[in-house]
Scaffold this active site. Structure first.
Site, mmCIF file in Angstrom:
data_model
loop_
_atom_site.group_PDB
_atom_site.id
_atom_site.type_symbol
_atom_site.label_atom_id
_atom_site.label_comp_id
_atom_site.label_asym_id
_atom_site.label_seq_id
_atom_site.Cartn_x
_atom_site.Cartn_y
_atom_site.Cartn_z
ATOM 1 C CD1 TRP A 102 -0.285 13.806 -3.391
ATOM 2 C CD2 TRP A 102 0.077 13.366 -1.221
ATOM 3 N NE1 TRP A 102 -1.079 14.645 -2.648
ATOM 4 C CE2 TRP A 102 -0.885 14.394 -1.328
ATOM 5 C CE3 TRP A 102 0.452 12.926 0.051
ATOM 6 C CZ2 TRP A 102 -1.465 14.995 -0.197
ATOM 7 C CZ3 TRP A 102 -0.124 13.519 1.167
ATOM 8 C CH2 TRP A 102 -1.071 14.537 1.041
ATOM 9 C CG ASP A 169 -0.964 7.244 -4.108
ATOM 10 O OD1 ASP A 169 -2.203 7.191 -4.174
ATOM 11 O OD2 ASP A 169 -0.353 8.111 -3.442
ATOM 12 C CE LYS A 193 -6.759 14.020 -2.116
ATOM 13 N NZ LYS A 193 -5.544 13.255 -1.897
HETATM 14 C C1 LIG Z 1 -4.316 13.032 -1.027
HETATM 15 C C2 LIG Z 1 -3.330 12.062 -1.504
HETATM 16 C C3 LIG Z 1 -2.617 11.221 -0.617
HETATM 17 C C4 LIG Z 1 -2.771 11.295 0.867
HETATM 18 O O1 LIG Z 1 -3.998 10.784 1.244
HETATM 19 P P1 LIG Z 1 -4.410 10.642 2.789
HETATM 20 O O2 LIG Z 1 -5.620 9.741 2.682
HETATM 21 O O3 LIG Z 1 -4.734 12.004 3.262
HETATM 22 O O4 LIG Z 1 -3.300 10.026 3.529
HETATM 23 C C5 LIG Z 1 -1.742 10.316 -1.159
HETATM 24 N N1 LIG Z 1 -1.544 10.230 -2.485
HETATM 25 C C6 LIG Z 1 -2.198 11.026 -3.368
HETATM 26 C C7 LIG Z 1 -1.929 10.879 -4.827
HETATM 27 C C8 LIG Z 1 -3.114 11.959 -2.903
HETATM 28 O O5 LIG Z 1 -3.757 12.745 -3.766
#
Ligand SMILES: *Cc1c(COP(=O)(O)O)cnc(C)c1O
Length: 364
Positions: A102, A169, A193
């Site tokens: 990511w 993030d 998540k």
């Molecule tokens: C799943 C994830 C993403 C991507 O998320 P989307 O909402 O599918 O774009 C980005 N960063 C991390 C750390 C993730 O676990």
């Protein structure tokens, strides 16, 4: 019977969130209308959005500190480009820590906006640890990191001190542990998540860092426009926001982040202790960087996979196979996963050890 759901995302949510969401689809707030068929500008939904935004800041301890919470669409992946669009100065540079898939995707998007300095990377070791001891250029527009690496099962236990704005993030560990969130200038997280269903992304931004890039930003990608419109610049993802609010209310009633952190640590301790004790298994990531949310582990002998897979499936476990880039297994233990589910997995691992040692005796 409900499965023990180890899905990495979209993930398990509290049962009461499923029940209340289902009720709101049938009859929202006794309005005799479904939440799916009312105006997002209606009094009832505006109240949902306002409460969700306020509760985010309350739970993170950011009330009255100059932050705004937004519920946007486009996933965390859209933030990979919204962040540089809003924060990177024209002809500027940004610093990124490369800790996994990511982080790498975020770097890829940001490259369209200016110079990217990758301050450190664990790519050569297949991202099995978090790099440390790097320095961040003082002239960077911001520093970007990923607090928890969902795929590789590593987690940042501390964050660098720097004078440049810090962007993080936190898709897969927001609301899971106590951190001083005021050290961050912008936090984003895909809801699916640890907060709600797929379809909305939480952005928490310190207002004072905005409007400094000198860029002309398209409206839908402009954090300031979304703030001004109170997160309703266009039709927001109504249902994901509502389900996220229910999850945040559940978390608050439980005692907030400090309370869930204790439970999360207990779950992770239980599982990692077994991974380390059981001679059939090994952890996939560096011990000091192990994620409390996503535990990645492998069988020492792949020949045991068919029987282990059969056993955990029979025990009602779902979502355990690892990501293809690591292999093995990944147990995602997000906030709503009960400790009992981890006990079920640990019992299966112990049972496997018994079965295998019996087999060995028989073949001697
Ligand atoms: C799943 C994830 C993403 C991507 O998320 P989307 O909402 O599918 O774009 C980005 N960063 C991390 C750390 C993730 O676990």
């Amino acid at each position: 019977m409900k499965k023990h759901n180890y899905s990495a995302g979209p993930c398990i949510l509290p049962q009461e969130v499923f029940e209340k969401s289902a009720q709101a689809i049938l009859n929202f707030n006794n309005s005799d209308l479904s939440i799916l068929e009312i105006s997002h500008r209606s009094k009832d939904f505006v109240a949902v959005m306002d409460e969700a935004r306020a509760l985010v800041l309350e739970l993170l301890g950011l009330e009255g500190k100059g932050y705004q919470a937004l519920f946007l669409a486009g996933g965390a992946s859209l933030e990979f480009l919204m962040v540089p669009y809003n924060l990177m100065k024209i002809d500027g540079k940004a610093a990124y820590l490369d800790t996994g898939t990511w982080a790498n995707n975020a770097i890829k998007e940001a490259k369209s906006f200016g110079e990217i300095v990758v301050v450190a990377s664990s790519k050569e070791q297949n991202y099995n640890h978090i790099p440390k001891g790097y320095s961040i250029p003082a002239d960077a527009s911001y520093f970007h990191c990923t607090s928890n690496n969902t795929i590789f099962g590593t987690q940042m236990k501390s964050f660098p001190k720097t004078n440049v704005p810090v962007v993080c993030d936190m898709s897969s560990d927001i609301f899971s542990r106590v951190i001083d969130f005021s050290k961050f200038d912008l936090i984003y997280a895909g809801a699916q998540k640890n907060m709600g269903p797929a379809g909305t992304t939480l952005v928490v931004v310190k207002e004072e860092i905005l409007a400094k890039s000198g860029r002309n930003i398209p409206s839908m990608l402009d954090y300031e426009k979304h703030i001004k419109a109170e997160s309703m610049y266009n039709t927001p993802p109504v249902f994901p926001v509502y389900a996220s609010l229910l999850t945040l209310q559940w978390l608050k009633n439980l005692g907030g982040i400090a309370a869930i952190e204790k439970i999360n640590n207990a779950k992770a301790d239980l599982l990692y202790t077994e991974i380390d004790r059981n001679p059939l298994f090994k952890g996939a990531s560096a011990v000091e960087d192990r994620s409390v949310m996503n535990a990645t582990f492998l069988l020492n002998d792949e020949n045991h996979a068919p029987i282990f897979d059969k056993m955990w499936k029979e025990a009602g476990i779902s979502g355990l196979p690892g990501h293809r880039s690591v292999g093995g297994y990944r147990a995602s233990m997000y906030n709503a996963l009960p400790l009992e589910s981890v006990q079920v997995l640990v019992d299966v691992m112990k049972k496997l050890e018994e079965v295998v040692s019996k087999e060995n005796v028989e073949t001697v």
